[in-house]
Design a protein around this motif. Structure first.
Motif, PDB file in Angstrom:
ATOM      1  N   UNK A 168     -40.828   0.012  10.247  1.00 37.21           N
ATOM      2  CA  UNK A 168     -42.249  -0.152   9.958  1.00 37.21           C
ATOM      3  C   UNK A 168     -42.508  -0.102   8.454  1.00 37.21           C
ATOM      4  N   UNK A 169     -41.771   0.743   7.742  1.00 37.07           N
ATOM      5  CA  UNK A 169     -41.964   0.835   6.286  1.00 37.07           C
ATOM      6  C   UNK A 169     -41.519  -0.431   5.576  1.00 37.07           C
ATOM      7  N   UNK A 170     -40.656  -1.215   6.215  1.00 39.58           N
ATOM      8  CA  UNK A 170     -40.206  -2.468   5.615  1.00 39.58           C
ATOM      9  C   UNK A 170     -41.212  -3.592   5.717  1.00 39.58           C
ATOM     10  N   UNK A 171     -42.426  -3.288   6.204  1.00 39.14           N
ATOM     11  CA  UNK A 171     -43.513  -4.263   6.306  1.00 39.14           C
ATOM     12  C   UNK A 171     -43.082  -5.507   7.096  1.00 39.14           C
TER      13      UNK A 171
ATOM     14  N   UNK B 200     -54.494  10.297  17.687  1.00 38.89           N
ATOM     15  CA  UNK B 200     -53.496  10.108  18.740  1.00 38.89           C
ATOM     16  C   UNK B 200     -53.353   8.636  19.102  1.00 38.89           C
ATOM     17  N   UNK B 201     -54.221   7.813  18.556  1.00 37.02           N
ATOM     18  CA  UNK B 201     -54.179   6.367  18.799  1.00 37.02           C
ATOM     19  C   UNK B 201     -53.315   5.717  17.723  1.00 37.02           C
ATOM     20  N   UNK B 202     -52.375   4.890  18.139  1.00 31.68           N
ATOM     21  CA  UNK B 202     -51.526   4.187  17.193  1.00 31.68           C
ATOM     22  C   UNK B 202     -52.292   3.086  16.486  1.00 31.68           C
ATOM     23  N   UNK B 203     -52.127   3.019  15.161  1.00 32.35           N
ATOM     24  CA  UNK B 203     -52.843   2.037  14.359  1.00 32.35           C
ATOM     25  C   UNK B 203     -51.851   1.185  13.583  1.00 32.35           C
ATOM     26  N   UNK B 204     -52.017  -0.127  13.653  1.00 32.43           N
ATOM     27  CA  UNK B 204     -51.193  -1.076  12.890  1.00 32.43           C
ATOM     28  C   UNK B 204     -52.117  -2.120  12.278  1.00 32.43           C
ATOM     29  N   UNK B 205     -52.151  -2.172  10.944  1.00 26.08           N
ATOM     30  CA  UNK B 205     -52.996  -3.137  10.233  1.00 26.08           C
ATOM     31  C   UNK B 205     -52.092  -4.154   9.549  1.00 26.08           C
ATOM     32  N   UNK B 206     -52.314  -5.415   9.861  1.00 24.66           N
ATOM     33  CA  UNK B 206     -51.561  -6.514   9.254  1.00 24.66           C
ATOM     34  C   UNK B 206     -52.466  -7.232   8.259  1.00 24.66           C
ATOM     35  N   UNK B 207     -51.925  -7.535   7.071  1.00 23.90           N
ATOM     36  CA  UNK B 207     -52.724  -8.190   6.046  1.00 23.90           C
ATOM     37  C   UNK B 207     -52.910  -9.666   6.372  1.00 23.90           C
ATOM     38  N   UNK B 208     -53.515 -10.384   5.443  1.00 27.05           N
ATOM     39  CA  UNK B 208     -53.818 -11.791   5.692  1.00 27.05           C
ATOM     40  C   UNK B 208     -52.553 -12.629   5.824  1.00 27.05           C
ATOM     41  N   UNK B 209     -51.424 -12.140   5.295  1.00 32.01           N
ATOM     42  CA  UNK B 209     -50.144 -12.835   5.436  1.00 32.01           C
ATOM     43  C   UNK B 209     -49.413 -12.421   6.708  1.00 32.01           C
ATOM     44  N   UNK B 210     -50.094 -11.611   7.540  1.00 32.19           N
ATOM     45  CA  UNK B 210     -49.563 -11.136   8.814  1.00 32.19           C
ATOM     46  C   UNK B 210     -48.307 -10.288   8.626  1.00 32.19           C
ATOM     47  N   UNK B 211     -48.352  -9.438   7.587  1.00 30.64           N
ATOM     48  CA  UNK B 211     -47.324  -8.437   7.381  1.00 30.64           C
ATOM     49  C   UNK B 211     -47.950  -7.058   7.554  1.00 30.64           C
ATOM     50  N   UNK B 212     -47.179  -6.129   8.095  1.00 31.07           N
ATOM     51  CA  UNK B 212     -47.685  -4.784   8.350  1.00 31.07           C
ATOM     52  C   UNK B 212     -48.016  -4.102   7.024  1.00 31.07           C
ATOM     53  N   UNK B 213     -49.279  -3.725   6.866  1.00 35.29           N
ATOM     54  CA  UNK B 213     -49.723  -3.112   5.613  1.00 35.29           C
ATOM     55  C   UNK B 213     -49.971  -1.622   5.754  1.00 35.29           C
ATOM     56  N   UNK B 214     -50.316  -1.162   6.957  1.00 34.98           N
ATOM     57  CA  UNK B 214     -50.645   0.251   7.145  1.00 34.98           C
ATOM     58  C   UNK B 214     -50.386   0.631   8.596  1.00 34.98           C
ATOM     59  N   UNK B 215     -49.806   1.825   8.780  1.00 39.91           N
ATOM     60  CA  UNK B 215     -49.604   2.354  10.131  1.00 39.91           C
ATOM     61  C   UNK B 215     -49.667   3.867  10.063  1.00 39.91           C
ATOM     62  N   UNK B 216     -49.864   4.494  11.214  1.00 43.00           N
ATOM     63  CA  UNK B 216     -49.946   5.948  11.258  1.00 43.00           C
ATOM     64  C   UNK B 216     -48.823   6.516  12.112  1.00 43.00           C
ATOM     65  N   UNK B 217     -48.573   7.831  12.052  1.00 46.03           N
ATOM     66  CA  UNK B 217     -47.455   8.417  12.812  1.00 46.03           C
ATOM     67  C   UNK B 217     -47.550   8.182  14.319  1.00 46.03           C
TER      68      UNK B 217
END
Length: 506
Positions: free
Chosen positions: A291-294, A261-278
């Motif tokens: 979000x899918x467009x990173x 239930x916790x929103x997760x956003x992981x940004x890679x070393x280039x500070x682009x969104x690499x992973x997220x959850x519903x």
């Protein structure tokens, strides 16, 4: 008459001499024929690679011939190997060694008119002598370091013609072919390669060992030269295994994160969104295609600000600086804030560093928790205000003797404030205060035993006398969870007057 033994001896010597003479004559003729063919074309034997085959298997070769064989041992070199090596230059070279009883000698010219290479096949019975004359500039320098490095490389290297047939391979290729059970078909490549692919662009392919139900992966690079193509394969099994393990791990994490239930956003070393959850979509109200467009980290928080799902910055000019500070704090694991949104929701936002320079942000809706906490705090404040409004001093001690509740009348009566204590205020702290303000009595010892006793919890009443002469009516009542309610009431009537009824514990 001659002695019969002497006659037999002379006859034997004569026959032996005749046989030796015949063999020498035959060898001379064979050499003479080969030399005649060689000299006819202006070549000498020291310029040629010579092979001697018997029944399709190589028996001997001169130094140039051995150089052409490369890392293969003579016992492993057959007529088909020579055919594969020469067919691109001599298309009419026989696919198998002939077995004519009569002697034959054929001469083949290279298909390239610019080259004067010759192949001479001198055959008699099951023995064949193959002589390959090449232009000096075309003779491969197989004794140099470059050729040895290729021939003895630990990874498969091979050469194919324009039809895709193998015309040369190194020892590592042969070892792999033998491992896969393909050593019998040496012309057919063991790798499935698309010859239309561009040169020098690596691609990955797998070959299956059906006997062990195992697939071997290789990265292959092709380099074409004319009608021939050199292929280089490097072992990619470790890389493929690591990629499969990583993919399985990501899938496992994705399935796990999808249930959070916790929103997760992981940004890679280039500070682009690499992973997220519903849950992130639900909490941030950001569209899934965005979000899918990173998006970049700045674009992510900009869109959140536009959607009013983060606190509005007081100074928009310093917004980017705030984002930069947020990123630095998250990279150090120091970012943890509570956002109160204009919609009334409350988010707890946490930033944590991840391996390889990545950053993870956690968005948790704590609105219900905050609401419950506020309501609980309001109830406590209401209860405290009610107790403070009572004229009698009230104190509640837990089963362990800790002071849990008291009112302002208690502080006034005993001239003490438990809140000023640095440590936890307990019955042990209160008893000296009570004893100091009253005349000597055994009530306090009895009260201490009652508060700390798990049994015999019957309510009781007593009267103590203050050092000022005032009389205090003491009422002791057990309450929930082993706690004890103590009420101190200043007597306004005679000492023998009955006590007023004690209200039910709060």
């Amino acid at each position: 008459m001659f002695d019969s033994g002497l006659i037999s001896y002379v006859f034997a010597v004569f026959v032996s001499a005749a046989i030796v003479l015949s063999v020498l004559t035959l060898g001379h003729r064979l050499r003479k024929t080969g030399e005649t063919a060689e000299h006819t074309h202006g070549r000498t034997s020291h310029e040629a690679a010579i092979f001697l085959f018997r029944a399709g298997v190589l028996e001997d070769a001169n130094p140039l011939g051995l150089e052409r064989i490369g890392p293969l041992r003579s016992a492993e070199y057959v007529w088909g190997d020579l055919y594969q090596a020469l067919v691109s230059d001599f298309p009419e070279f026989p696919t198998v060694q002939g077995a004519d009883k009569e002697r034959s000698c054929i001469t083949l010219r290279a298909k390239d008119p610019a080259r004067s290479d010759l192949a001479i096949i001198d055959q008699r019975g099951n023995t064949a002598r193959v002589t390959i004359h090449a232009d000096p500039g075309q003779i491969p320098a197989r004794n140099n370091r470059a050729w040895k490095a290729v021939a003895n490389a630990p990874y498969p290297i091979w050469q194919v013609d324009k039809a895709g047939q193998v015309i040369w391979r190194n020892a590592a290729y042969d070892l792999l072919a033998k491992r896969l059970g393909h050593e019998g078909d040496q012309g057919h490549p063991i790798f499935d390669i698309d010859l239309d692919l561009p040169d020098r662009e690596p691609f990955r392919t797998g070959i299956t060992d059906k006997s062990h139900n195992q697939t071997f992966w290789y990265d292959i690079i092709r380099v074409s030269t004319g009608d021939e193509t050199m292929c280089y394969a490097s072992d990619a099994n470790a890389i493929v295994s690591a990629e499969v393990a990583q993919r399985n791990f990501v899938q496992t994490l994705t399935k796990t994160f999808a249930q959070l239930s916790i929103g997760l956003a992981i940004f890679d070393r280039n500070r682009q969104l690499a992973l997220f959850n519903p849950a992130l979509i639900d909490l941030t109200v950001l569209p899934a295609d965005f979000l899918s467009g990173r998006p970049s980290l700045v674009a992510f928080f900009d869109r959140m600000r536009e959607n009013r799902v983060m606190p509005e910055p007081k100074n928009y000019a310093s917004w980017r600086e705030q984002i930069a500070e947020l990123v630095v704090a998250a990279a150090d694991g120091r970012y943890a804030e509570t956002w109160t949104l204009p919609s009334g929701l409350t988010y707890r936002v946490t930033g944590r560093p991840h391996p390889d320079g990545a950053i993870a942000f956690l968005f948790e809706d704590i609105s219900a928790e905050i609401s419950l906490t506020r309501r609980f705090r309001a109830d406590l404040e209401l209860n405290q205000s009610v107790i403070d409004a009572l004229p009698d001093a009230v104190a509640v001690f837990s089963a362990t003797g800790r002071l849990s509740l008291y009112n302002t009348s208690y502080c006034t009566l005993w001239r003490t404030d438990p809140d000023t204590s640095f440590a936890e205020y307990t019955l042990r702290d209160a008893l000296p205060v009570w004893r100091n303000e009253t005349n000597e009595t055994d009530v306090w010892a009895r009260l201490q035993a009652f508060v700390m006793a798990p049994t015999d919890r019957t309510p009781w009443h007593e009267t103590v006398e203050m050092r000022t002469g005032e009389r205090i009516h003491l009422s002791v009542h057990p309450v929930d969870r082993g706690a004890t309610l103590i009420r101190f009431c200043i007597a306004v009537e005679a000492a023998n007057a009955p006590l007023a009824s004690v209200p039910e514990p709060i």
